[in-house]
Design an enzyme around this catalytic site. Structure first.
Site, PDB file in Angstrom:
ATOM      1  N   GLU A  12       0.895  -1.167   0.000  1.00 60.84           N
ATOM      2  CA  GLU A  12       0.000   0.000   0.000  1.00 60.84           C
ATOM      3  C   GLU A  12       0.926   1.208   0.000  1.00 60.84           C
ATOM      4  OE1 GLU A  12      -1.614   3.022   1.004  1.00 60.84           O
ATOM      5  OE2 GLU A  12      -2.390   2.206   2.900  1.00 60.84           O
ATOM      6  N   CYS A  26      -2.000   8.880   2.991  1.00 58.84           N
ATOM      7  CA  CYS A  26      -1.736   8.522   1.578  1.00 58.84           C
ATOM      8  C   CYS A  26      -2.915   8.877   0.692  1.00 58.84           C
ATOM      9  CB  CYS A  26      -1.492   7.023   1.447  1.00 58.84           C
ATOM     10  SG  CYS A  26      -0.123   6.469   2.427  1.00 58.84           S
TER      11      CYS A  26
END
Ligand code: SIN
Length: 459
Positions: A231, A265
């Protein structure tokens, strides 16, 4: 014994000092994790699920303590930290139930004397490396599906924020999850990456963090063909179309942009607003952004804490200076943004354009940069013109426009009139260099499972 000090980003004072794990100890822990795997995988799924449920209950009982730890080591406001504990725990709750839903199948054979069945098996020992921006949630969404699947796990939390992981692991042991089935190591990212990828015992690496580090872990995992979930970074676009509900768009932009001081993010990095509504959108956004209270997260009513450290502050200032040099207009003078220590006031930048760093590099900070557009198809192309593909947002009240944007955006997580799409029951992950594999949802347990099929003949 080499020691590591954990600092409070709000005060730069030491919160606690912990012992570094030596390489020998780390390898021993991995071996122990393998021994534990041999019995943990044999427990029936209902038993594993019951222990995860107990862990969920203990975390809920200790939520205030965990939230305080998060605020102390990460800086985010206490109320946001409490929200993170609930978010982290929702992964444990989801996978406690999913443990009982790991299904196999039967496949029609091409011969009447044969039968084919498929079954799922845990991959083995998992090495997990997590970032500092969500000290509880990022580790929970790796630990919970791994344990539910029957894997055992060694976690390497970020050195900035290891205390939350340590406490969560203690609570897991208290809940009846064997000590060696869930462990942590205190190591630098480089050392943990090397030890995990070089170990023939570790079968899977799961990582949340930057794209360059993710790439090096993928390369290093190739030697032993490890299963990986990555990720990685993002550069989220927000498209606000001319028919959007502006009040909603502004509130949701704030939700995605200023959560954790912009250090996520999936934070909006590039805000594209139709030229007909930009003036009103920017006015409303600026008003609300300037009203955000910045301060020590343990104080009452604080909306935004400090950034994680001085380098993070410098990076954000660099993006603002670069935007000004390229014609951007800041909502307040740059010399008034730094308010001491790691604290930075949030700022809106109008007149953004594609020459600016903020349009190409992940800022990880509290800047909302607005660029106007006229043609929707062109701006969707601009939004897609990046190596990243994690999260994207758009605002429109027209369903045809909405589905057109949704279909064309090359991103794994999309918020339509929604600045907070993350949920334990949905698959989180990115396209392109934002990684691969998904965390959360029914998809999130799959990376911890191998499929085996059995072909029975001579029936
Ligand atoms: C992240 O920043 O990587 C995760 C954000 C989220 O889970 O919402």
């Amino acid at each position: 014994m080499k020691q590591h000090s954990v600092y409070n980003p709000a005060t730069n004072e030491i919160v606690k000092t912990v012992d570094f794990t030596t390489e020998e100890e780390a390898n021993k822990k991995i071996e122990k994790a393998h021994e534990a795997f041999l019995s943990w995988r044999e427990l029936d799924a209902h038993d594993r699920s019951a222990r995860l449920l107990k862990w969920y209950q203990l975390i809920d009982e200790h939520k205030e303590e965990l939230a305080e730890l998060i605020t102390l080591e990460n800086g985010k406001p206490y109320k946001e930290a409490l929200g993170e504990v609930a978010y982290a725990n929702s992964y444990i709750q989801w996978y406690e139930a999913e443990a009982k839903r790991v299904y196999g199948s039967t496949i029609p054979a091409n011969n009447p004397n044969k039968k084919i069945i498929t079954d799922k098996f845990p991959v083995g020992v998992v090495g997990a490396i997590t970032p500092w921006n969500f000290p509880a949630a990022m580790i929970a969404r790796k630990m919970a599906p791994a344990l539910a699947a029957g894997c055992t796990i060694v976690c390497k939390p970020a050195l900035e924020t290891p205390l939350t992981t340590i406490r969560m692991v203690e609570l897991a042991h208290e809940a009846g999850i064997p000590e060696d089935a869930i462990q942590y190591v205190i190591l630098s990212g480089r050392d943990a990456g090397r030890i995990f990828t070089e170990s023939p015992i570790v079968q899977k690496i799961t990582f949340t963090g930057s794209t360059p580090v993710g790439k090096s872990l993928i390369k290093a995992s190739a030697d032993t063909v490890k299963n990986v979930t990555m990720e990685l970074g993002g550069l989220a676009p927000v498209i606000v179309h001319k028919d959007a509900d502006l009040e909603l768009a502004v509130n949701q932009t704030i939700a995605t942009k200023f959560r954790n001081s912009g250090q996520t993010c999936i934070s909006a990095n590039r805000i594209f607003v139709h030229q007909d509504i930009e003036e009103e959108y920017a006015r409303l956004l600026t008003e609300k952004v300037h009203a955000l209270k910045v301060g020590n997260g343990l104080e009452e009513d604080v909306d935004m804490g400090p950034l994680i450290n001085e380098q993070a502050v410098e990076k954000v200032i660099d993006h603002i200076e670069d935007a000004i040099e390229n014609g951007g207009e800041t909502s307040q003078p740059i010399d008034q943004l730094k308010i001491g220590g790691n604290f930075l006031k949030p700022v809106v930048i109008r007149n953004a354009n594609l020459d600016m760093k903020v349009m190409h590099e992940e800022t990880f900070g509290p800047i909302a940069a607005i660029m106007t557009y006229d043609d929707l198809d062109e701006i969707i192309e601009v939004a897609n013109d990046t190596e990243y593909g994690l999260a994207a947002y758009f605002f429109t009240n027209d369903y045809r426009t909405g589905f057109n944007i949704y279909n064309k955006l090359d991103y794994g997580v999309i918020g339509w009139n929604d600045g907070a799409p993350s949920a334990a029951h949905a698959p989180f992950g990115g396209f392109k260099e934002s990684g691969y594999g998904r965390e959360g949802g029914i998809e999130g347990i799959e990376p911890y499972l191998e499929t085996k099929y059995l072909s029975i003949g001579n029936i």
